[in-house]
Write an enzyme that holds these catalytic residues in place. Structure first.
Site, PDB file in Angstrom:
ATOM      1  N   ASP A 122       0.823  -1.233   0.000  1.00 33.11           N
ATOM      2  CA  ASP A 122       0.000   0.000   0.000  1.00 33.11           C
ATOM      3  C   ASP A 122       0.846   1.269   0.000  1.00 33.11           C
ATOM      4  OD1 ASP A 122       0.665  -0.242   2.753  1.00 33.11           O
ATOM      5  OD2 ASP A 122      -1.377   0.148   3.473  1.00 33.11           O
ATOM      6  N   GLY A 148      -3.711  -6.273  18.815  1.00 31.43           N
ATOM      7  CA  GLY A 148      -2.353  -6.782  18.613  1.00 31.43           C
ATOM      8  C   GLY A 148      -2.325  -8.053  17.797  1.00 31.43           C
ATOM      9  N   SER A 168      -6.207  -5.138  12.535  1.00 31.85           N
ATOM     10  CA  SER A 168      -6.581  -3.727  12.399  1.00 31.85           C
ATOM     11  C   SER A 168      -7.609  -3.242  13.392  1.00 31.85           C
ATOM     12  CB  SER A 168      -7.123  -3.445  11.000  1.00 31.85           C
ATOM     13  OG  SER A 168      -6.098  -3.407  10.112  1.00 31.85           O
ATOM     14  N   GLU A 185      -3.917   8.449  12.387  1.00 25.51           N
ATOM     15  CA  GLU A 185      -2.932   7.472  12.853  1.00 25.51           C
ATOM     16  C   GLU A 185      -1.503   7.947  12.553  1.00 25.51           C
ATOM     17  OE1 GLU A 185      -4.201   3.520  12.567  1.00 25.51           O
ATOM     18  OE2 GLU A 185      -2.217   2.672  12.915  1.00 25.51           O
ATOM     19  N   ASP A 239      -5.799  -0.372   5.740  1.00 26.46           N
ATOM     20  CA  ASP A 239      -6.686  -0.827   6.812  1.00 26.46           C
ATOM     21  C   ASP A 239      -7.937   0.052   6.924  1.00 26.46           C
ATOM     22  OD1 ASP A 239      -4.568  -2.529   7.144  1.00 26.46           O
ATOM     23  OD2 ASP A 239      -3.775  -1.505   8.910  1.00 26.46           O
TER      24      ASP A 239
HETATM   25  C1  GLA Z   1      -0.152  -2.551   8.428  1.00 24.43           C
HETATM   26  C2  GLA Z   1      -0.425  -1.141   7.917  1.00 24.43           C
HETATM   27  C3  GLA Z   1      -0.974  -1.183   6.489  1.00 24.43           C
HETATM   28  C4  GLA Z   1      -0.092  -2.035   5.587  1.00 24.43           C
HETATM   29  C5  GLA Z   1       0.217  -3.389   6.229  1.00 24.43           C
HETATM   30  C6  GLA Z   1       1.200  -4.196   5.445  1.00 24.43           C
HETATM   31  O1  GLA Z   1      -1.346  -3.259   8.563  1.00 24.43           O
HETATM   32  O2  GLA Z   1      -1.343  -0.497   8.756  1.00 24.43           O
HETATM   33  O3  GLA Z   1      -1.117   0.114   5.988  1.00 24.43           O
HETATM   34  O4  GLA Z   1       1.081  -1.357   5.247  1.00 24.43           O
HETATM   35  O5  GLA Z   1       0.716  -3.234   7.545  1.00 24.43           O
HETATM   36  O6  GLA Z   1       0.634  -4.601   4.243  1.00 24.43           O
END
Ligand code: GLA
Length: 369
Positions: A29, A112, A116, A150, A162
């Protein structure tokens, strides 16, 4: 859910935003690439009421820590409440005049676990505040506002995946998101006859730690050396690898470029209605994350190996890495065997017992009442 007991009145409404599982497209991303997440049924629920004294009162059923903030500013709030206060700040920064609110948060998503929970919290608060104040924000923009909370309020350099997943996913689909254009399409994710197991490896992950920021920096460095805006723009991988002297940057680049190809291949299989066929791509993604991007962890590697050995079509770590969850795609009839194999392998090593949940591609953030 205790709003009346907490605030002495009924809430004006209740909103929900889901956690996500990324089917494939990891660490792409922030390289302007492609991701393919879907929303879980589990997530964060926020009961909320407007207040006219301008205060944001923040309470959670999962944490004793509370906060009362009048003018949220980066650095002024800690802990879980920063994710919520950050959204109010970010909405205002974007020119959306949301006022104060009393919020009560409840979550059924393990924290954790790399599913997300923080984006779900941000997105639940975002849709609640928008509705409370009659503010209409297109969902892709709301995802960027939550991401900014964030990045700039909490201080975690996450990408856009996410928050987009939590806000844009629809039931029964994965979201194919082009992180450069912001355009997304829904790809059918029909799990009939299959089980998509989420295996919480119980090794906690924290994006605030240095590993994630380090990977981002390496990708930016590689793009700069290659003279492209982002690794997304590498069109000839062989040529790019031959130009990078540093073996670490070569490995990072190889992961990102091949992972974008795997997302496209996966979308093709989903559109053809042959979800079971994506297994090999999932496992290939894991091996690339383990060996090229180097963000896997021992519990994840064992969960992937044991799942595949016990009959899963494929398996991979999900999320940022260094802890969190693994997904395993198995014929429904094999799911029990996969669970047992992973549980046993962990017990043999004296590791904490893994937790399982069955993923159902669900709807994005919405008002419940
Ligand atoms: C975390 C970040 C996302 C993405 C993933 C890896 O979840 O929040 O934005 O970068 O790692 O794909």
């Amino acid at each position: 859910m205790g709003f009346r007991e907490t605030y002495g009145r009924e809430p004006d409404g209740v909103w929900h935003a889901p956690g996500r599982v990324n089917l494939i497209g990891e660490h792409t991303d922030y390289n302007d690439g492609l991701v393919l997440p879907f929303a879980l049924r589990q997530g964060v629920t926020v009961a909320a009421a407007r207040r006219d004294d301008g205060v944001f009162a923040l309470r959670s059923l999962q944490s004793p820590a509370t906060a009362e903030v009048t003018d949220p500013a980066p650095g002024s709030v800690d802990g879980w409440a920063a994710y919520a206060a950050g959204v109010a700040w970010s909405l205002r920064e974007a020119g959306y005049p949301v006022g104060g609110a009393s919020l009560l948060v409840d979550a059924d998503l393990p924290q954790g676990a790399g599913l997300s929970s923080s984006a779900a919290l941000e997105c639940a608060v975002a849709v609640a505040l928008c509705d409370l104040y009659g503010v209409e924000v297109p969902r892709p923009e709301l995802a960027r506002i939550a991401q900014r909370a964030e990045n700039d309020f909490v201080g975690v350099p996450c990408g856009i995946m996410d928050q987009s997943a939590s806000l844009l996913c629809t039931e029964g689909h994965a979201l194919m998101l082009d992180c450069r254009s912001g355009l997304s399409t829904q790809a059918p994710l029909d799990l009939t006859g299959l089980t998509l197991l989420v295996i919480d490896t119980r090794a906690e992950h924290e994006l605030v730690d240095g590993g994630y920021a380090d990977r981002r920096a390496a990708c930016e460095k590689a793009a700069e050396l290659l003279g492209v805006p982002a690794l997304r723009d590498v069109t000839d991988l062989g040529e790019a690898l031959s130009r990078l002297g540093d073996p670490v940057l070569r490995r990072r680049t190889q992961h990102v470029v091949t992972e974008n190809h795997r997302v496209e291949a996966t979308v093709g299989l989903l559109r053809a209605g042959v979800v079971g066929e994506v297994g090999a791509l999932l496992t290939a993604s894991h091996l690339s994350l383990r060996d090229q991007f180097e963000v896997s962890w021992p519990e994840a590697d064992v969960a992937v190996e044991e799942s595949v050995r016990a009959g899963a079509r494929g398996a991979r770590m999900v999320g940022g890495g260094f802890g969190g969850s693994v997904i395993a795609l198995a014929p429904a009839a094999r799911a029990e065997r996969v669970r047992a194999a992973v549980t046993e392998a962990y017990a043999r090593r004296g590791w904490a017992e893994p937790r399982f949940l069955e993923a159902t591609p669900s709807a994005g953030a919405r008002r419940l009442r």
